[in-house]
Design an enzyme around this catalytic site. Structure first.
Site, short mmCIF file in Angstrom:
data_model
loop_
_atom_site.label_atom_id
_atom_site.label_comp_id
_atom_site.label_asym_id
_atom_site.label_seq_id
_atom_site.Cartn_x
_atom_site.Cartn_y
_atom_site.Cartn_z
N ASP A 10 0.99 -1.16 0.11
CA ASP A 10 0.03 0.04 0.08
C ASP A 10 0.88 1.29 0.07
OD1 ASP A 10 -2.29 1.67 0.12
OD2 ASP A 10 -2.16 1.97 2.37
N SER A 11 0.27 2.41 -0.06
CA SER A 11 1.07 3.74 -0.13
C SER A 11 1.78 3.74 1.30
CB SER A 11 0.04 4.69 -0.67
OG SER A 11 -0.88 4.77 0.21
N TYR A 42 -0.91 8.29 -2.46
CA TYR A 42 -0.98 8.10 -4.02
C TYR A 42 -2.27 8.66 -4.74
CZ TYR A 42 2.76 4.22 -3.99
OH TYR A 42 3.80 3.43 -3.63
N GLY A 43 -3.05 8.78 -3.57
CA GLY A 43 -4.43 9.10 -4.35
C GLY A 43 -4.57 10.80 -4.98
N CYS A 73 -4.30 -1.47 -1.69
CA CYS A 73 -4.43 -0.08 -1.94
C CYS A 73 -5.48 0.14 -3.04
CB CYS A 73 -3.16 0.62 -2.57
SG CYS A 73 -3.29 2.17 -2.89
N GLU A 154 -2.98 8.56 8.88
CA GLU A 154 -1.72 8.55 8.92
C GLU A 154 -0.99 9.32 9.90
OE1 GLU A 154 0.88 7.27 6.92
OE2 GLU A 154 -0.56 6.02 5.58
N CYS A 188 -10.98 2.83 0.45
CA CYS A 188 -9.50 2.83 0.68
C CYS A 188 -9.23 2.26 1.85
CB CYS A 188 -9.35 4.30 0.94
SG CYS A 188 -7.64 4.75 1.44
N THR A 189 -7.87 1.52 1.72
CA THR A 189 -7.51 0.73 2.96
C THR A 189 -7.34 1.52 4.17
OG1 THR A 189 -5.38 0.56 1.83
CG2 THR A 189 -6.97 -1.36 1.52
N HIS A 190 -7.38 2.67 4.02
CA HIS A 190 -6.69 3.40 5.37
C HIS A 190 -8.07 3.66 6.06
CE1 HIS A 190 -3.08 4.77 3.60
NE2 HIS A 190 -2.83 5.38 4.53
#
Ligand code: DGL
Length: 271
Positions: A10-11, A42-43, A73, A154, A188-190
């Site tokens: 992932d990013s 990245y988005g 991601c 993040e 989004c995996t976040h």
């Protein structure tokens, strides 16, 4: 080969939502994870840049002779869905998040109204909507880009009741609520790291579908059906790589994985 690791990238820390589920479902598997924390997000980047980064991420994981690569991601999965990312790769088993996630969402919805949230690049690609309509053209899809969610995650603004994240979530999700969706794809995996907050805003009746968890479930089904699951009794090792400070990364790891057993964290370079 069965005891080779599963590669996941992932990013940033988002893909840890996939690793958490993978290690729950298949505790004996070794996992090598790459979070490209130096270049997150990245988005907000162009498709050409995302493709260059994704190829570097894949090349990095290939060094470990992984048996499978999961693109944890949503941005890479949707923006590059039709690109031959694995054409020259010796890793022949791979998956992005779109197909497993959409399959789960279509099975979950009862009223035929699905919400999709993701990064601006993911939502612009229209990829989730297209994939849902291929499965069921009668389902109504409501999409919304949530660009501030990735930096919130993040930076660790994830605990239930966090005022900043709650206000931003209310702003992003009010349209979805009005549309009466009963299923929400966290594209989004976040975003699963904000599940408690999203849940409070949407109300408990809306089912949240985590793209990271769904791709982990898909990996389990694939490895079992191909007879490629790990053959060992002891717990697998989790090796995490990041491209920026490992101290900063480590702060998030325990929160997002729920433990730090059998885990090694290192900084790497993709050049
Ligand atoms: N976890 C990534 C995704 O699923 C994060 C996006 C980003 O880097 O902007 O889209």
């Amino acid at each position: 080969m069965n005891n080779a690791a599963i590669g996941v990238f992932d990013s940033g820390v988002g893909g840890l939502s996939c690793v958490a589920e993978l290690s729950k479902l298949m505790p004996n598997e070794d996992i090598v994870y790459l979070g490209d924390t130096a270049r997150v997000p990245y988005g907000t980047k162009s498709a050409a840049t995302i493709e260059k980064y994704a190829k570097e991420d894949i090349r990095f994981l290939e060094q470990f002779n992984v048996k499978m690569i999961l693109i944890a991601c949503g941005t890479v999965s949707s923006v590059l869905m039709t690109r031959p990312l694995f054409e020259d790769s010796k890793v022949k088993s791979f998956s992005g998040v779109i197909y497993p996630t959409v399959t789960a969402a279509c099975a979950a919805t009862k009223n035929g109204k699905i919400g999709v949230i993701g990064t601006p690049a993911t939502i612009r690609s229209g990829c989730y909507g297209k994939a849902i309509r291929q499965l069921n053209k009668d389902i109504k899809v409501v999409s919304k880009a949530c660009p501030m969610f990735v930096p919130l995650v993040e930076n660790g603004y994830t605990e239930r009741g966090n005022q900043v994240s709650t206000i931003i979530a209310e702003e992003y999700l009010s349209g979805m609520k009005q549309e009466g969706i009963d299923t929400l794809i966290l594209g989004c995996t976040h975003y699963p790291h904000l599940s408690a907050i999203i849940n409070d805003v949407m109300g408990g009746a809306v089912e949240l579908i985590s793209s990271g968890a769904e791709v982990a479930g898909y990996a389990q089904r694939t490895l079992i059906s191909e007879g490629a699951a790990a053959e060992r009794d002891e717990p697998g090792r989790i090796e995490l790589f990041c491209t920026d400070s490992e101290e900063l990364f480590a702060e998030n790891v325990e929160t997002f994985l729920g433990h730090k057993d059998n885990i090694r964290i290192s900084k790497c370079s993709l050049k």
